[in-house]
Design a protein around this motif. Structure first.
Motif, PDB file in Angstrom:
ATOM      1  N   TYR A  49       0.848  -1.405   0.075  1.00 54.13           N
ATOM      2  CA  TYR A  49       0.017  -0.024   0.076  1.00 54.13           C
ATOM      3  C   TYR A  49       0.852   1.337   0.041  1.00 54.13           C
ATOM      4  N   ALA A  50       1.887   1.306   0.667  1.00 54.70           N
ATOM      5  CA  ALA A  50       2.828   2.525   1.107  1.00 54.70           C
ATOM      6  C   ALA A  50       3.452   2.600  -0.429  1.00 54.70           C
ATOM      7  N   LEU A  51       4.043   1.590  -1.177  1.00 48.38           N
ATOM      8  CA  LEU A  51       4.699   1.576  -2.463  1.00 48.38           C
ATOM      9  C   LEU A  51       3.655   2.073  -3.412  1.00 48.38           C
ATOM     10  N   SER A  52       2.408   1.607  -3.343  1.00 49.65           N
ATOM     11  CA  SER A  52       1.230   2.074  -4.151  1.00 49.65           C
ATOM     12  C   SER A  52       1.058   3.480  -4.249  1.00 49.65           C
ATOM     13  N   CYS A  53       0.961   4.063  -2.990  1.00 53.62           N
ATOM     14  CA  CYS A  53       0.930   5.696  -2.657  1.00 53.62           C
ATOM     15  C   CYS A  53       1.985   6.309  -3.377  1.00 53.62           C
ATOM     16  N   ALA A  54       3.235   5.798  -3.438  1.00 59.32           N
ATOM     17  CA  ALA A  54       4.516   6.353  -3.986  1.00 59.32           C
ATOM     18  C   ALA A  54       4.002   6.558  -5.444  1.00 59.32           C
ATOM     19  N   ALA A  55       3.903   5.244  -6.017  1.00 58.14           N
ATOM     20  CA  ALA A  55       3.717   5.038  -7.416  1.00 58.14           C
ATOM     21  C   ALA A  55       2.532   6.072  -7.775  1.00 58.14           C
ATOM     22  N   THR A  56       1.557   6.092  -7.131  1.00 59.69           N
ATOM     23  CA  THR A  56       0.330   7.126  -7.652  1.00 59.69           C
ATOM     24  C   THR A  56       1.179   8.600  -7.581  1.00 59.69           C
ATOM     25  N   ALA A  57       1.778   8.881  -6.782  1.00 61.31           N
ATOM     26  CA  ALA A  57       2.494  10.345  -6.912  1.00 61.31           C
ATOM     27  C   ALA A  57       3.180  10.491  -7.952  1.00 61.31           C
ATOM     28  N   VAL A  58       3.882   9.346  -8.442  1.00 66.70           N
ATOM     29  CA  VAL A  58       4.837   9.388  -9.669  1.00 66.70           C
ATOM     30  C   VAL A  58       3.975   9.602 -10.775  1.00 66.70           C
ATOM     31  N   LEU A  59       2.743   8.835 -11.027  1.00 65.67           N
ATOM     32  CA  LEU A  59       2.025   8.799 -11.972  1.00 65.67           C
ATOM     33  C   LEU A  59       1.465  10.177 -12.235  1.00 65.67           C
ATOM     34  N   ALA A  60       1.128  10.726 -11.196  1.00 64.13           N
ATOM     35  CA  ALA A  60       0.277  12.137 -11.096  1.00 64.13           C
ATOM     36  C   ALA A  60       1.343  13.010 -11.502  1.00 64.13           C
ATOM     37  N   THR A  61       2.716  13.177 -10.942  1.00 65.30           N
ATOM     38  CA  THR A  61       3.580  13.857 -11.661  1.00 65.30           C
ATOM     39  C   THR A  61       3.745  13.905 -13.170  1.00 65.30           C
ATOM     40  N   ALA A  62       3.482  12.614 -13.845  1.00 64.11           N
ATOM     41  CA  ALA A  62       3.561  12.476 -15.263  1.00 64.11           C
ATOM     42  C   ALA A  62       2.455  13.238 -15.652  1.00 64.11           C
ATOM     43  N   LEU A  63       1.346  12.849 -15.145  1.00 66.82           N
ATOM     44  CA  LEU A  63       0.206  13.599 -15.730  1.00 66.82           C
ATOM     45  C   LEU A  63       0.416  15.197 -15.626  1.00 66.82           C
ATOM     46  N   LEU A  64       0.679  15.758 -14.319  1.00 68.37           N
ATOM     47  CA  LEU A  64       0.985  16.995 -14.355  1.00 68.37           C
ATOM     48  C   LEU A  64       1.801  17.630 -15.295  1.00 68.37           C
ATOM     49  N   HIS A  65       2.979  17.023 -15.716  1.00 67.63           N
ATOM     50  CA  HIS A  65       3.942  17.241 -16.854  1.00 67.63           C
ATOM     51  C   HIS A  65       2.991  17.369 -18.307  1.00 67.63           C
ATOM     52  N   LEU A  66       2.669  16.339 -18.419  1.00 61.98           N
ATOM     53  CA  LEU A  66       1.702  16.339 -19.678  1.00 61.98           C
ATOM     54  C   LEU A  66       0.967  17.508 -19.797  1.00 61.98           C
ATOM     55  N   LEU A  67       0.267  17.864 -18.843  1.00 58.10           N
ATOM     56  CA  LEU A  67      -0.604  18.907 -18.624  1.00 58.10           C
ATOM     57  C   LEU A  67       0.041  20.378 -18.888  1.00 58.10           C
ATOM     58  N   LEU A  68       1.235  20.414 -18.093  1.00 59.55           N
ATOM     59  CA  LEU A  68       2.010  21.635 -18.143  1.00 59.55           C
ATOM     60  C   LEU A  68       2.240  21.910 -19.701  1.00 59.55           C
ATOM     61  N   VAL A  69       2.859  20.703 -20.429  1.00 50.10           N
ATOM     62  CA  VAL A  69       3.320  20.986 -21.791  1.00 50.10           C
ATOM     63  C   VAL A  69       2.172  21.207 -22.941  1.00 50.10           C
ATOM     64  N   SER A  70       0.934  20.678 -22.570  1.00 53.97           N
ATOM     65  CA  SER A  70       0.217  20.677 -23.723  1.00 53.97           C
ATOM     66  C   SER A  70      -1.309  21.310 -23.447  1.00 53.97           C
TER      67      SER A  70
END
Length: 156
Positions: A65-86
């Motif tokens: 669960y703790a690692l899944s929370c971390a992975a979710t944050a990394v995926l959210a960072t990727a989403l934010l990066h995509l939104l910032l450039v597009s």
């Protein structure tokens, strides 16, 4: 690495700064999830993610669960990066997406089997993790965008 958004004149994105914030957010998200489980199990004796006989730490599901929370944050960072450039107003869209995903994560335990106390605790932990990810990444996104300096127009 500096990325220029598709939107003209919007500024540049410091990808290194964004991803450093994203990795820091992943650590915080994992710790929020872990702290929530330890609080629920150790203080309130609510069997979150493991039977009550497994103790305060629980079983391997606690680590997952703790690692899944971390992975979710990394995926959210990727989403934010995509939104910032597009997209126009990327932080507005990011806020909506994270808010709705957090609501879904907080409600999801209530459609599973388990005790009401475990459902409430899991929903509350998911809510806390979602809020942490949303707030921290929104700040990281704002600080990663470099706006061009405002210059005075000639003749004014």
């Amino acid at each position: 690495m500096t990325v220029h958004p598709a939107e003209g004149g919007a500024g540049t994105i410091d990808a290194g700064r964004l991803w450093a914030g994203g990795l820091a957010t992943a650590i915080v998200a994992a710790l929020v999830g872990l702290a929530g489980i330890l609080l629920a199990r150790g203080v309130f004796s609510v069997p979150v993610l493991a039977p009550a006989g497994q103790g305060t730490w629980g079983d391997a599901d606690t680590t997952v669960y703790a690692l899944s929370c971390a992975a979710t944050a990394v995926l959210a960072t990727a989403l934010l990066h995509l939104l910032l450039v597009s997209t126009p107003q990327p932080l507005l869209f990011f806020g909506w997406i994270i808010t709705l995903a957090t609501v879904v994560a907080a409600i999801a335990p209530f459609v599973t089997k388990g005790s009401t106390s475990a459902k409430i605790a899991t929903g509350a932990i998911n809510l806390a993790v979602g809020i942490a990810i949303g707030v921290l990444l929104s700040g990281a996104g704002r600080s990663a965008v470099r706006r061009p300096p405002i210059t005075a127009r000639p003749g004014r």
